[in-house]
Design an enzyme around this catalytic site. Structure first.
Site, PDB file in Angstrom:
ATOM      1  N   ILE A 431      85.731  59.824  87.872  1.00  0.00           N
ATOM      2  CA  ILE A 431      84.817  60.267  86.812  1.00  0.00           C
ATOM      3  C   ILE A 431      84.251  59.082  86.039  1.00  0.00           C
ATOM      4  O   ILE A 431      83.219  59.196  85.402  1.00  0.00           O
ATOM      5  CB  ILE A 431      85.530  61.263  85.878  1.00  0.00           C
ATOM      6  CG1 ILE A 431      86.049  62.455  86.688  1.00  0.00           C
ATOM      7  CG2 ILE A 431      84.604  61.765  84.787  1.00  0.00           C
ATOM      8  CD1 ILE A 431      84.990  63.155  87.514  1.00  0.00           C
ATOM      9  N   GLY A 432      84.904  57.916  86.105  1.00  0.00           N
ATOM     10  CA  GLY A 432      84.266  56.748  85.492  1.00  0.00           C
ATOM     11  C   GLY A 432      85.199  55.712  84.937  1.00  0.00           C
ATOM     12  O   GLY A 432      85.194  54.570  85.372  1.00  0.00           O
ATOM     13  N   ARG A 515      96.101  61.837  71.426  1.00  0.00           N
ATOM     14  CA  ARG A 515      94.766  61.310  71.723  1.00  0.00           C
ATOM     15  C   ARG A 515      93.871  61.477  70.503  1.00  0.00           C
ATOM     16  O   ARG A 515      93.696  62.590  69.985  1.00  0.00           O
ATOM     17  CB  ARG A 515      94.183  62.060  72.918  1.00  0.00           C
ATOM     18  CG  ARG A 515      92.702  61.844  73.159  1.00  0.00           C
ATOM     19  CD  ARG A 515      92.414  60.534  73.818  1.00  0.00           C
ATOM     20  NE  ARG A 515      91.025  60.480  74.251  1.00  0.00           N
ATOM     21  CZ  ARG A 515      90.263  59.402  74.170  1.00  0.00           C
ATOM     22  NH1 ARG A 515      90.755  58.285  73.685  1.00  0.00           N
ATOM     23  NH2 ARG A 515      89.014  59.427  74.598  1.00  0.00           N
ATOM     24  N   TRP A 561      79.624  64.744  69.838  1.00  0.00           N
ATOM     25  CA  TRP A 561      80.823  63.961  69.539  1.00  0.00           C
ATOM     26  C   TRP A 561      80.567  62.894  68.477  1.00  0.00           C
ATOM     27  O   TRP A 561      81.362  61.979  68.305  1.00  0.00           O
ATOM     28  CB  TRP A 561      81.380  63.347  70.823  1.00  0.00           C
ATOM     29  CG  TRP A 561      82.145  64.355  71.626  1.00  0.00           C
ATOM     30  CD1 TRP A 561      82.421  65.635  71.278  1.00  0.00           C
ATOM     31  CD2 TRP A 561      82.725  64.157  72.912  1.00  0.00           C
ATOM     32  NE1 TRP A 561      83.138  66.267  72.265  1.00  0.00           N
ATOM     33  CE2 TRP A 561      83.339  65.376  73.285  1.00  0.00           C
ATOM     34  CE3 TRP A 561      82.786  63.083  73.787  1.00  0.00           C
ATOM     35  CZ2 TRP A 561      84.005  65.540  74.490  1.00  0.00           C
ATOM     36  CZ3 TRP A 561      83.450  63.244  74.994  1.00  0.00           C
ATOM     37  CH2 TRP A 561      84.058  64.447  75.341  1.00  0.00           C
ATOM     38  N   ASP A 599      77.197  61.895  81.667  1.00  0.00           N
ATOM     39  CA  ASP A 599      78.271  62.814  81.281  1.00  0.00           C
ATOM     40  C   ASP A 599      77.831  63.732  80.152  1.00  0.00           C
ATOM     41  O   ASP A 599      77.329  63.261  79.127  1.00  0.00           O
ATOM     42  CB  ASP A 599      79.497  62.032  80.807  1.00  0.00           C
ATOM     43  CG  ASP A 599      80.284  61.426  81.956  1.00  0.00           C
ATOM     44  OD1 ASP A 599      80.159  61.921  83.079  1.00  0.00           O
ATOM     45  OD2 ASP A 599      81.015  60.454  81.711  1.00  0.00           O
ATOM     46  N   GLU A 605      80.791  72.633  74.316  1.00  0.00           N
ATOM     47  CA  GLU A 605      81.385  72.572  72.990  1.00  0.00           C
ATOM     48  C   GLU A 605      80.392  72.857  71.875  1.00  0.00           C
ATOM     49  O   GLU A 605      80.740  73.384  70.827  1.00  0.00           O
ATOM     50  CB  GLU A 605      81.976  71.174  72.815  1.00  0.00           C
ATOM     51  CG  GLU A 605      82.641  70.893  71.506  1.00  0.00           C
ATOM     52  CD  GLU A 605      83.149  69.473  71.497  1.00  0.00           C
ATOM     53  OE1 GLU A 605      82.804  68.735  70.573  1.00  0.00           O
ATOM     54  OE2 GLU A 605      83.866  69.114  72.440  1.00  0.00           O
ATOM     55  N   HIS A 694      95.465  64.609  82.529  1.00  0.00           N
ATOM     56  CA  HIS A 694      96.036  64.684  81.193  1.00  0.00           C
ATOM     57  C   HIS A 694      97.562  64.678  81.239  1.00  0.00           C
ATOM     58  O   HIS A 694      98.216  64.675  80.199  1.00  0.00           O
ATOM     59  CB  HIS A 694      95.545  65.938  80.471  1.00  0.00           C
ATOM     60  CG  HIS A 694      94.062  65.939  80.252  1.00  0.00           C
ATOM     61  ND1 HIS A 694      93.202  66.533  81.147  1.00  0.00           N
ATOM     62  CD2 HIS A 694      93.291  65.394  79.282  1.00  0.00           C
ATOM     63  CE1 HIS A 694      91.959  66.357  80.709  1.00  0.00           C
ATOM     64  NE2 HIS A 694      91.985  65.678  79.590  1.00  0.00           N
TER      65      HIS A 694
END
Length: 751
Positions: A431-432, A515, A561, A599, A605, A694
């Site tokens: 994913i990066g 986190r 975000w 992304d 959200e 995770h």
């Protein structure tokens, strides 16, 4: 007299003390007693902050070692069978993070925030039992500080609505048995004092699910209130209006009803009237618990006067719109922030609540409060007229927009891309991000502080990239990434290079567990003065003959975000951000970068919680994603990534985004998310996560092969990419290397 309240407080610590204690414990560098000691210090500090600010209703029960929903699973004995035999902290953290024998419980977003909660796992055979020790202990702890607190609980409707069942049964078939446990809990807590206040958080009733649940509301809360003895029950909602629920809850014996007066996009005059006529207390959430801008106390004073015309002062309580979990702790660490005078973090919001309550009571303000009120008036006026905010060139460019589309349809683009890339079946990528090691963080911090030169810094970043490229080639990954060693955060990194952003030193908020994220502060018109990623992606591509994927964060995620300005529509803000990404993509493809990932982890959200507001959000969100990639050539492949989401209701919107490849998190939820892509005949390529990043556990080759087999039952091999669930920055190299090698070996077995 009006009284003040705080819906809930944050818990990670103003300098992330709980984070560091937990991570030390998980790394076997300390025992759990050290974690408990830090947690106790934090609880006491947070309670005293609120007490010293003069807050009347202060919460307990809102502190957690990992997550509140997980705490409720423990309290109600809702333990998945795979964790049987465990107890104490071993059980708790195994449920949250998994262990060598069992995968962690699923995790997803808390409504439309960036906080993640642990999803309770239930079945028709679930038997609830009560362990009230957490709530009793935290209540008694507050009492020793001279505080008579309110106890926060997640309400039964919200708990069940946010649960999943492992046998396809209806979670609400357990409602009666769960309510019995709630009644037992409330009865037990009511014995703690001569009068106990219990806040039951029911935010599920601010969503459209309220229509399906509201008919059960009165009977459930009648039972809970009947068990309350001397306890006062607050029915608390936040994030939107709860009009349907209010009409019913006022018919029950609850003492008070909590409404979000900030994010309520619907006129709630009817709700206020119903609350007043029923004689209930209104907990009015007037101070924004989800953003960091100072409250306009003068304007809110007028709002309070308007409310006071509808409900008597003695039944009008004033507080935060939601828990302060969603904002940073305190401005005292922000010593050189140029827009500090416009900001209000958690501790500062306590003062705002106290001042508003004093104004509502027509009480004499303290000298400190007068000083704060005067500073507030000056800051509000200065912000409106500041030259920092307005950029006429940016406004003109947005106004001139006419198209949001790529010029070539997907069916033609994908052929051009396949001819260009010649990738094998089931192409592999990540994913990066790769692990953000302590050494890497130390390098960035040393450079930021001027302790090492730019040449020294860049040399170390290049070494990390070289190692990432070498490792990926060794395991035979098909599409590589540079690992993002220069990036602190997927949003903050971009914000630092954009005009119109500011950055905090200590503006941390909890995302999940330990986190934390430090959202940038989007305060003005946004533009990109120069290329943001070109230098490092070009360097990484020069080190390999394989395709190096460019990594960008999409405009909607950057917006969602960030702490976003509240003086411009989010649609216009997103367009400004989209143009910045547009310019970056153009630079990357002109430099020979063939695959670019944009992304949109936070796309879902940002969805409104009410259906009537969704179409407007979808329109500008899709338009802005398409605008950001509209300069991409046909042979430039655009990937996107989305984090944990329920895609069923937005799959058509995802199609409309028109990305060439989408990667999604599916490892914790089996293939349920993927099935929706098949059911709608989704044409583009998909990269479902084959293992959960995770969790610290390393999946075996056989485990990943089983997962790939399951994927192939849903979508054809020609449509599938193989990748982990999400970025790997939070993991350690000794977890990442074997996991990715096992993933590549599993794919080779299929080929």
């Amino acid at each position: 007299m009006s009284k003040s309240f705080i819906t809930g407080f944050a818990r990670i610590g103003e300098q992330r003390e709980l984070k560091f204690a937990l991570e030390s414990y998980w790394a076997n560098k300390s025992d759990f007693n050290a974690v408990k000691s830090v947690a106790e210090q934090l609880r006491i500090r947070h309670l005293n902050y609120q007490k010293n600010a003069g807050i009347d209703y202060i919460s307990v029960g809102d502190f957690s070692y990992y997550d509140i929903m997980l705490d409720h699973c423990i309290a109600f004995g809702a333990i998945p069978k795979r964790f049987s035999g465990l107890s104490g902290e071993e059980l708790y953290f195994s449920m949250a993070r998994g262990n060598k024998n069992a995968v962690a419980m699923e995790m997803t977003k808390w409504f439309n925030t960036n906080y993640h909660y642990i999803v309770p796992e239930l079945s028709k055979d679930t038997k609830f039992s009560l362990d009230s020790s957490k709530y009793e202990a935290e209540y008694k702890e507050a009492k020793t500080l001279g505080i008579k607190p309110k106890i926060n609980l997640i309400g039964p409707f919200t708990y069940l609505a946010l649960s999943k069942t492992t046998d396809n049964s209806d979670a609400f078939s357990l409602l009666d048995s769960l309510v019995s446990v709630y009644c037992e809990l409330v009865a037990k807590l009511s014995k703690l004092d001569d009068e106990v206040v219990i806040e039951l958080d029911e935010p599920i009733f601010v969503t459209d699910k309220a229509l399906l649940l509201v008919d059960k509301l009165k009977s459930v809360y009648d039972k809970i209130c009947a068990s309350a003895n001397n306890a006062k029950i607050i029915f608390m909602t936040f994030f939107e209006h709860a009009n349907e629920a209010v009409k019913e809850i006022v018919k029950t014996p609850v003492w008070a009803v909590g409404l979000d007066a900030v994010h309520n996009t619907s006129c709630h005059g009817g709700s206020i009237k119903a609350i007043n006529e029923s004689g209930k207390v209104l907990f009015a959430g007037l101070i924004n618990g989800r953003n960091i801008w100072i409250a306009d106390l003068q304007a809110l004073s007028q709002k309070i006067e308007h409310l006071a015309e509808k409900i008597p002062n003695e039944r009008l309580y004033i507080g935060t719109s939601c828990s302060l979990l969603h904002v940073p702790y305190s401005l005292k660490y922000e010593t050189d922030l140029k827009i500090k005078q416009w900001l209000s973090y958690g501790v500062e919001k306590l003062d705002e609540v106290a001042i508003l309550t004093a104004i509502a009571n027509k009480a004499t303000l303290s000298s400190k409060q007068i000083e704060l009120l005067n500073a507030n008036k000056q800051a509000i006026a200065a912000r409106k007229s500041s030259e920092l905010i307005n950029d006429e060139a940016v406004k003109a460019r947005v106004k001139s927009l006419t198209t949001f589309e790529r010029q070539t349809p997907y069916s033609e683009r994908i052929k051009a891309q396949h001819n260009e890339f010649n990738l094998p079946v089931l192409p592999t990528t990540t994913i990066g991000s790769f692990p953000q090691t302590p050494e890497l963080r130390a390098t960035r911090n040393a450079f930021k502080k001027g302790e090492i030169s730019q040449d020294e810094y860049e040399a170390k970043i290049k070494i990390y990239i070289d190692e990432c490229v070498k490792f990926q080639e060794e395991i035979d990954l098909d599409v590589l990434v540079h690992g993002e060693p220069e990036r602190n955060d997927m949003v903050e990194y971009f914000g630092e290079q954009l005009k119109g952003y500011a950055f905090s030193k200590n503006g941390w908020v909890q995302s999940y567990g330990s986190r934390c994220v430090k959202p940038p502060l989007l305060f003005g018109d946004v533009s990109r003065p120069q290329a943001m990623t070109l230098k490092w992606i070009s360097y990484a591509q020069s080190k390999t003959k394989r395709i190096m994927k460019g990594m960008l964060t999409g405009p909607i995620t950057i917006m969602n975000w960030s702490f976003v300005r509240d003086d411009l529509s989010r649609a216009d803000i997103a367009k400004q951000l989209a143009l910045c990404i547009y310019d970056e993509i153009n630079d990357l493809q002109n430099a020979g970068i063939k695959i670019i990932q944009v992304d949109e982890a936070a796309f879902k959200e940002g969805y409104p919680l009410r259906k009537e507001n969704i179409s407007a959000y979808e329109k500008f969100a899709v338009d802005c994603f398409k605008l950001s990639v509209s300069c991409a050539n046909a042979s430039t492949q655009i990937h996107t990534h989305m984090c944990y989401s329920e895609f069923n209701d937005i799959i058509k919107t995802i199609e409309a985004m028109d990305a060439d490849v989408i990667s999604i998190e599916t490892a914790r939820s089996g293939n349920e998310l993927l099935k929706i892509f098949k059911s709608v005949g989704y044409k583009q390529e998909v990269g479902p996560g084959v293992y959960d990043i995770h969790s610290p556990r390393v999946p075996s080759v056989d485990e990943i092969k089983t997962q790939i087999s399951a994927l192939l039952e849903v979508l054809p091999k020609e449509q599938l990419w193989i990748n982990p669930d999400c970025g790997l920055k939070t993991r350690k190299w000794d977890e990442v290397k074997p996991s990715l090698k096992n993933m590549c070996d599993a794919v080779k077995a299929f080929r």
